[in-house]
Motif scaffolding. Structure first.
Motif, PDB file in Angstrom:
ATOM      1  N   GLU A  22       4.154   5.049  -0.741  1.00  0.00           N
ATOM      2  CA  GLU A  22       3.258   5.897   0.042  1.00  0.00           C
ATOM      3  C   GLU A  22       2.646   5.123   1.210  1.00  0.00           C
ATOM      4  O   GLU A  22       2.569   5.630   2.332  1.00  0.00           O
ATOM      5  CB  GLU A  22       2.152   6.454  -0.852  1.00  0.00           C
ATOM      6  N   GLU A  23       2.202   3.887   0.937  1.00  0.00           N
ATOM      7  CA  GLU A  23       1.629   3.057   1.999  1.00  0.00           C
ATOM      8  C   GLU A  23       2.658   2.776   3.081  1.00  0.00           C
ATOM      9  O   GLU A  23       2.363   2.816   4.281  1.00  0.00           O
ATOM     10  CB  GLU A  23       1.125   1.733   1.414  1.00  0.00           C
ATOM     11  N   TRP A  24       3.885   2.494   2.663  1.00  0.00           N
ATOM     12  CA  TRP A  24       4.966   2.173   3.598  1.00  0.00           C
ATOM     13  C   TRP A  24       5.304   3.365   4.484  1.00  0.00           C
ATOM     14  O   TRP A  24       5.463   3.225   5.705  1.00  0.00           O
ATOM     15  CB  TRP A  24       6.178   1.718   2.796  1.00  0.00           C
ATOM     16  N   VAL A  25       5.385   4.545   3.880  1.00  0.00           N
ATOM     17  CA  VAL A  25       5.679   5.763   4.636  1.00  0.00           C
ATOM     18  C   VAL A  25       4.590   6.021   5.676  1.00  0.00           C
ATOM     19  O   VAL A  25       4.880   6.336   6.835  1.00  0.00           O
ATOM     20  CB  VAL A  25       5.827   6.964   3.678  1.00  0.00           C
ATOM     21  N   LYS A  26       3.333   5.883   5.282  1.00  0.00           N
ATOM     22  CA  LYS A  26       2.231   6.078   6.229  1.00  0.00           C
ATOM     23  C   LYS A  26       2.312   5.071   7.367  1.00  0.00           C
ATOM     24  O   LYS A  26       2.075   5.409   8.530  1.00  0.00           O
ATOM     25  CB  LYS A  26       0.890   5.958   5.498  1.00  0.00           C
ATOM     26  N   TRP A  27       2.647   3.828   7.040  1.00  0.00           N
ATOM     27  CA  TRP A  27       2.768   2.794   8.063  1.00  0.00           C
ATOM     28  C   TRP A  27       3.885   3.127   9.042  1.00  0.00           C
ATOM     29  O   TRP A  27       3.710   3.021  10.261  1.00  0.00           O
ATOM     30  CB  TRP A  27       3.018   1.440   7.398  1.00  0.00           C
ATOM     31  N   LEU A  28       5.040   3.543   8.517  1.00  0.00           N
ATOM     32  CA  LEU A  28       6.154   3.900   9.391  1.00  0.00           C
ATOM     33  C   LEU A  28       5.780   5.044  10.332  1.00  0.00           C
ATOM     34  O   LEU A  28       6.059   4.999  11.530  1.00  0.00           O
ATOM     35  CB  LEU A  28       7.374   4.305   8.556  1.00  0.00           C
ATOM     36  N   LEU A  29       5.136   6.068   9.786  1.00  0.00           N
ATOM     37  CA  LEU A  29       4.755   7.207  10.614  1.00  0.00           C
ATOM     38  C   LEU A  29       3.728   6.802  11.667  1.00  0.00           C
ATOM     39  O   LEU A  29       3.739   7.330  12.787  1.00  0.00           O
ATOM     40  CB  LEU A  29       4.205   8.337   9.734  1.00  0.00           C
ATOM     41  N   THR A  34       3.480  -1.265  -8.941  1.00  0.00           N
ATOM     42  CA  THR A  34       2.941  -0.131  -8.177  1.00  0.00           C
ATOM     43  C   THR A  34       3.888   0.308  -7.059  1.00  0.00           C
ATOM     44  O   THR A  34       3.479   0.498  -5.914  1.00  0.00           O
ATOM     45  CB  THR A  34       1.559  -0.503  -7.598  1.00  0.00           C
ATOM     46  N   ASN A  35       5.144   0.473  -7.386  1.00  0.00           N
ATOM     47  CA  ASN A  35       6.134   0.838  -6.372  1.00  0.00           C
ATOM     48  C   ASN A  35       5.865   2.186  -5.714  1.00  0.00           C
ATOM     49  O   ASN A  35       6.100   2.360  -4.524  1.00  0.00           O
ATOM     50  CB  ASN A  35       7.543   0.830  -6.976  1.00  0.00           C
ATOM     51  N   PHE A  36       5.366   3.155  -6.493  1.00  0.00           N
ATOM     52  CA  PHE A  36       5.092   4.466  -5.898  1.00  0.00           C
ATOM     53  C   PHE A  36       3.954   4.367  -4.893  1.00  0.00           C
ATOM     54  O   PHE A  36       4.052   4.886  -3.772  1.00  0.00           O
ATOM     55  CB  PHE A  36       4.745   5.501  -6.979  1.00  0.00           C
ATOM     56  N   GLN A  37       2.874   3.697  -5.274  1.00  0.00           N
ATOM     57  CA  GLN A  37       1.749   3.515  -4.354  1.00  0.00           C
ATOM     58  C   GLN A  37       2.197   2.788  -3.097  1.00  0.00           C
ATOM     59  O   GLN A  37       1.832   3.159  -1.979  1.00  0.00           O
ATOM     60  CB  GLN A  37       0.644   2.705  -5.043  1.00  0.00           C
ATOM     61  N   ALA A  38       3.005   1.746  -3.273  1.00  0.00           N
ATOM     62  CA  ALA A  38       3.480   0.976  -2.119  1.00  0.00           C
ATOM     63  C   ALA A  38       4.385   1.812  -1.229  1.00  0.00           C
ATOM     64  O   ALA A  38       4.360   1.669   0.002  1.00  0.00           O
ATOM     65  CB  ALA A  38       4.216  -0.272  -2.595  1.00  0.00           C
ATOM     66  N   SER A  82      -0.968  -3.005   0.701  1.00  0.00           N
ATOM     67  CA  SER A  82      -2.190  -3.566   0.144  1.00  0.00           C
ATOM     68  C   SER A  82      -1.823  -4.620  -0.905  1.00  0.00           C
ATOM     69  O   SER A  82      -0.649  -4.769  -1.288  1.00  0.00           O
ATOM     70  CB  SER A  82      -3.039  -2.464  -0.497  1.00  0.00           C
ATOM     71  N   GLU A  83      -2.796  -5.351  -1.393  1.00  0.00           N
ATOM     72  CA  GLU A  83      -2.560  -6.397  -2.389  1.00  0.00           C
ATOM     73  C   GLU A  83      -2.135  -5.746  -3.705  1.00  0.00           C
ATOM     74  O   GLU A  83      -2.874  -4.969  -4.301  1.00  0.00           O
ATOM     75  CB  GLU A  83      -3.839  -7.208  -2.587  1.00  0.00           C
ATOM     76  N   GLN A  84      -0.922  -6.039  -4.167  1.00  0.00           N
ATOM     77  CA  GLN A  84      -0.402  -5.396  -5.370  1.00  0.00           C
ATOM     78  C   GLN A  84       0.871  -6.096  -5.846  1.00  0.00           C
ATOM     79  O   GLN A  84       1.338  -7.070  -5.246  1.00  0.00           O
ATOM     80  CB  GLN A  84      -0.115  -3.922  -5.103  1.00  0.00           C
ATOM     81  N   LYS A  85       1.441  -5.550  -6.926  1.00  0.00           N
ATOM     82  CA  LYS A  85       2.624  -6.127  -7.549  1.00  0.00           C
ATOM     83  C   LYS A  85       3.765  -5.114  -7.502  1.00  0.00           C
ATOM     84  O   LYS A  85       3.662  -4.020  -8.036  1.00  0.00           O
ATOM     85  CB  LYS A  85       2.302  -6.494  -9.007  1.00  0.00           C
ATOM     86  N   LEU A  86       4.875  -5.506  -6.851  1.00  0.00           N
ATOM     87  CA  LEU A  86       6.026  -4.623  -6.706  1.00  0.00           C
ATOM     88  C   LEU A  86       7.208  -5.132  -7.512  1.00  0.00           C
ATOM     89  O   LEU A  86       7.246  -6.285  -7.935  1.00  0.00           O
ATOM     90  CB  LEU A  86       6.421  -4.506  -5.229  1.00  0.00           C
ATOM     91  N   TYR A  87       8.174  -4.242  -7.687  1.00  0.00           N
ATOM     92  CA  TYR A  87       9.409  -4.592  -8.397  1.00  0.00           C
ATOM     93  C   TYR A  87      10.586  -4.417  -7.454  1.00  0.00           C
ATOM     94  O   TYR A  87      10.816  -3.334  -6.907  1.00  0.00           O
ATOM     95  CB  TYR A  87       9.590  -3.678  -9.612  1.00  0.00           C
ATOM     96  N   MET A  88      11.315  -5.502  -7.230  1.00  0.00           N
ATOM     97  CA  MET A  88      12.537  -5.463  -6.426  1.00  0.00           C
ATOM     98  C   MET A  88      13.535  -6.411  -7.068  1.00  0.00           C
ATOM     99  O   MET A  88      13.255  -7.597  -7.216  1.00  0.00           O
ATOM    100  CB  MET A  88      12.256  -5.900  -4.984  1.00  0.00           C
TER     101      MET A  88
END
Length: 278
Positions: A254-261, A248-252, A185-191
């Motif tokens: 969770e989204e990524w895991v759901k997408w992979l599954l 929002t790395n934790f939220q992202a 989703s639209e958000q700000k991540l840290y990498m």
């Protein structure tokens, strides 16, 4: 049929569904062969796998990621050998993270991704497997052989480093996700310290940093490949202790895991609904 027999029948039905669902949980396998770092346990003095492993609760571990997968109904496990056809046949998602260079590998000799593994993984993805490839930046990951695998899907990790962060200047590591992204989703991540990625068909870019592609996905046969130039979801950056709240790395994750599954070919029901018997 008596009231008691109805109760027994209903209970039996629920038990059958529960057992069936347990068997059908998507299996997520984390490589511990190409990434094979070990560290001495200070208490037991025994060498143990660490760094991007399910059991590692330190900053560099994947214990929180494992919990997220488990909460979403997946079964997590580890593969300590090269991926054979037999091992992959019982795998829904296979994750390779930060393949070793010699200085990091246990025994000082890295297990390099070989042609047989590449063939096995390519055929497995084509049949419906979901492959996750997460590199690291220059000097901290093996590129030559990892790219031989990635290039089968139109993906090439560049041996470089972007989003370099000085001390606690976290904004230098920001990755902005625009609306309409296929995974997040639209958000700000840290990498931080991320390898850029070149893509050709069937791959397409999905993440940008400093104007460079750093993430990609590819549909290949019946399967899916997700690639990212950083092991971005380890404990240090999803536990909420270090990063400012607007990341929002934790939220992202969770989204990524759901997408992979959701990409797995085996769609499974992981929860049993309660039934009221009158």
């Amino acid at each position: 049929m008596t009231k008691n027999s109805i109760k027994i029948f209903a209970l039996g039905t629920l038990l059958i569904f529960s057992f069936s669902n347990a068997q059908q949980k998507p299996k997520v396998v984390l490589d511990n062969f190409f990434n094979n770092e070990k560290k001495e346990n200070k208490e037991t003095k025994v060498l143990e796998p660490w760094h991007y492993t399910w059991n590692d609760t330190s900053n560099g571990g994947f214990s929180l990621l494992g919990e997220i997968f488990t909460k979403q109904g997946a079964q997590i496990t580890t593969l300590t050998t090269a991926p054979t056809k037999k091992k992959l046949s019982n795998t829904n998602i296979y994750i390779i993270v930060d393949p070793d260079i010699d200085k990091e590998a246990y025994g000082g000799k890295a297990n390099l991704i070989d042609p047989t593994s590449i063939k096995n993984l390519t055929e497995w993805v084509k049949k419906g497997g979901v492959l996750v490839l997460m590199s690291n930046d220059k000097g901290n990951s093996e590129f030559e052989n990892f790219n031989k695998l990635a290039q089968e899907f139109g993906i090439h990790f560049n041996e470089d480093s972007y989003n370099r962060v000085q001390k606690r200047e976290f904004e230098q590591g920001r990755v902005m996700i625009p609306a309409g992204n296929e995974v997040f989703s639209e958000q700000k991540l840290y990498m931080k310290e991320v390898s850029s990625i070149n893509v050709i068909s069937p791959a397409k870019p999905i993440l940008m940093a400093e104007g460079k592609n750093i993430g990609a996905i590819a549909k290949f046969g019946k399967g899916t490949v997700f690639a990212l130039g950083d092991p971005w979801c380890y404990n240090e950056y999803i536990d909420g202790k270090k990063l400012p709240a607007d990341f929002t790395n934790f939220q992202a994750t969770e989204e990524w895991v759901k997408w992979l599954l959701n990409q797995t070919s085996k769609k499974t029901l992981t929860k049993v609904q309660s039934v009221e018997i009158f």
